[in-house]
Design a protein around this motif. Structure first.
Motif, PDB file in Angstrom:
ATOM      1  N   ALA A  76       0.351   3.546 -14.740  1.00 28.03           N
ATOM      2  CA  ALA A  76       1.204   4.707 -14.449  1.00 28.03           C
ATOM      3  C   ALA A  76       2.475   4.272 -13.718  1.00 28.03           C
ATOM      4  O   ALA A  76       3.575   4.756 -14.026  1.00 28.03           O
ATOM      5  CB  ALA A  76       0.436   5.732 -13.620  1.00 28.03           C
ATOM      6  N   SER A  77       2.342   3.348 -12.770  1.00 26.51           N
ATOM      7  CA  SER A  77       3.515   2.854 -12.045  1.00 26.51           C
ATOM      8  C   SER A  77       4.496   2.162 -12.982  1.00 26.51           C
ATOM      9  O   SER A  77       5.714   2.359 -12.883  1.00 26.51           O
ATOM     10  CB  SER A  77       3.092   1.871 -10.950  1.00 26.51           C
ATOM     11  OG  SER A  77       2.317   2.502  -9.987  1.00 26.51           O
ATOM     12  N   MET A  78       3.967   1.369 -13.907  1.00 27.65           N
ATOM     13  CA  MET A  78       4.841   0.686 -14.866  1.00 27.65           C
ATOM     14  C   MET A  78       5.558   1.690 -15.761  1.00 27.65           C
ATOM     15  O   MET A  78       6.752   1.532 -16.050  1.00 27.65           O
ATOM     16  CB  MET A  78       4.036  -0.300 -15.704  1.00 27.65           C
ATOM     17  CG  MET A  78       3.609  -1.526 -14.942  1.00 27.65           C
ATOM     18  SD  MET A  78       2.796  -2.741 -15.991  1.00 27.65           S
ATOM     19  CE  MET A  78       1.091  -2.345 -15.702  1.00 27.65           C
ATOM     20  N   ILE A 114       0.841  -1.197   0.000  1.00 28.89           N
ATOM     21  CA  ILE A 114       0.000   0.000   0.000  1.00 28.89           C
ATOM     22  C   ILE A 114       0.876   1.247   0.000  1.00 28.89           C
ATOM     23  O   ILE A 114       0.553   2.249  -0.640  1.00 28.89           O
ATOM     24  CB  ILE A 114      -0.947   0.005   1.216  1.00 28.89           C
ATOM     25  CG1 ILE A 114      -1.973  -1.123   1.079  1.00 28.89           C
ATOM     26  CG2 ILE A 114      -1.639   1.356   1.380  1.00 28.89           C
ATOM     27  CD1 ILE A 114      -2.817  -1.345   2.320  1.00 28.89           C
ATOM     28  N   PHE A 115       2.011   1.173   0.681  1.00 31.09           N
ATOM     29  CA  PHE A 115       2.875   2.342   0.842  1.00 31.09           C
ATOM     30  C   PHE A 115       4.064   2.367  -0.121  1.00 31.09           C
ATOM     31  O   PHE A 115       4.651   3.419  -0.324  1.00 31.09           O
ATOM     32  CB  PHE A 115       3.378   2.408   2.291  1.00 31.09           C
ATOM     33  CG  PHE A 115       2.250   2.424   3.283  1.00 31.09           C
ATOM     34  CD1 PHE A 115       1.499   3.572   3.473  1.00 31.09           C
ATOM     35  CD2 PHE A 115       1.911   1.283   3.987  1.00 31.09           C
ATOM     36  CE1 PHE A 115       0.443   3.596   4.365  1.00 31.09           C
ATOM     37  CE2 PHE A 115       0.859   1.295   4.883  1.00 31.09           C
ATOM     38  CZ  PHE A 115       0.127   2.452   5.074  1.00 31.09           C
ATOM     39  N   LEU A 116       4.426   1.220  -0.680  1.00 33.90           N
ATOM     40  CA  LEU A 116       5.528   1.154  -1.639  1.00 33.90           C
ATOM     41  C   LEU A 116       4.952   0.921  -3.028  1.00 33.90           C
ATOM     42  O   LEU A 116       4.405  -0.144  -3.307  1.00 33.90           O
ATOM     43  CB  LEU A 116       6.492   0.017  -1.291  1.00 33.90           C
ATOM     44  CG  LEU A 116       7.253   0.158   0.016  1.00 33.90           C
ATOM     45  CD1 LEU A 116       8.125  -1.068   0.250  1.00 33.90           C
ATOM     46  CD2 LEU A 116       8.093   1.417   0.032  1.00 33.90           C
ATOM     47  N   PRO A 117       5.066   1.894  -3.916  1.00 28.29           N
ATOM     48  CA  PRO A 117       4.386   1.796  -5.205  1.00 28.29           C
ATOM     49  C   PRO A 117       4.861   0.656  -6.111  1.00 28.29           C
ATOM     50  O   PRO A 117       4.129   0.244  -6.994  1.00 28.29           O
ATOM     51  CB  PRO A 117       4.655   3.155  -5.857  1.00 28.29           C
ATOM     52  CG  PRO A 117       5.820   3.717  -5.134  1.00 28.29           C
ATOM     53  CD  PRO A 117       5.798   3.129  -3.760  1.00 28.29           C
ATOM     54  N   LEU A 118       6.043   0.141  -5.907  1.00 32.99           N
ATOM     55  CA  LEU A 118       6.528  -0.922  -6.786  1.00 32.99           C
ATOM     56  C   LEU A 118       6.162  -2.316  -6.302  1.00 32.99           C
ATOM     57  O   LEU A 118       6.353  -3.293  -7.012  1.00 32.99           O
ATOM     58  CB  LEU A 118       8.045  -0.820  -6.957  1.00 32.99           C
ATOM     59  CG  LEU A 118       8.530   0.470  -7.608  1.00 32.99           C
ATOM     60  CD1 LEU A 118      10.044   0.470  -7.727  1.00 32.99           C
ATOM     61  CD2 LEU A 118       7.888   0.657  -8.967  1.00 32.99           C
ATOM     62  N   LEU A 119       5.624  -2.415  -5.107  1.00 32.46           N
ATOM     63  CA  LEU A 119       5.216  -3.704  -4.552  1.00 32.46           C
ATOM     64  C   LEU A 119       3.697  -3.821  -4.713  1.00 32.46           C
ATOM     65  O   LEU A 119       2.951  -3.019  -4.165  1.00 32.46           O
ATOM     66  CB  LEU A 119       5.603  -3.786  -3.068  1.00 32.46           C
ATOM     67  CG  LEU A 119       5.421  -5.126  -2.382  1.00 32.46           C
ATOM     68  CD1 LEU A 119       6.339  -6.176  -3.002  1.00 32.46           C
ATOM     69  CD2 LEU A 119       5.724  -4.999  -0.905  1.00 32.46           C
TER      70      LEU A 119
END
Length: 117
Positions: free
Chosen positions: A78-80, A20-25
């Motif tokens: 967006a994260s990718m 939830i707090f780490l965008p890549l996980l």
């Protein structure tokens, strides 16, 4: 064996909460895994997780119809894109960039071909 599934469920839940707090996980895949494990180990934890007001809806959407919310699809895409751009900026080797782009494109294709919740 129930203890093994319970351990895996709590480990997956912990990773999902960190996500939830780490965008890549990724969060939801770990929550789905936790629900799967709890279904085999603890009816109480499975019920708690699937009825949780924040964590439960994506699990129920996936279980009901394999659906992913439009917001989650946009956020994942967006994260990718950010990860790929960051790799380019950091000067990652072209071969690695190519592999990364193909993997991310496949992940995005999978996400966008799921029904929207």
């Amino acid at each position: 064996m129930r203890l093994f599934w319970a351990f895996c469920g709590f480990a997956a839940l912990a990773l999902g909460l960190v996500g939830i707090f780490l965008p890549l996980l990724p969060t939801v895949p770990f929550l789905l895994l936790a629900a799967f494990c709890f279904a085999r180990s603890s009816e109480r934890m499975h019920l708690w997780l699937t009825t949780h007001p924040v964590l439960g809806p994506p699990i129920r959407d996936w279980q009901a119809s394999g659906a992913i919310s439009l917001r989650a699809k946009r956020l994942a895409t967006a994260s990718m894109a950010v990860v790929l751009v960051l790799s380019i900026v950091l000067g990652v080797r072209p071969l690695i960039l190519s592999i990364q782009a193909v993997v991310l494109a496949c992940a995005a294709l999978f996400i966008w071909t799921r029904p929207s919740a």
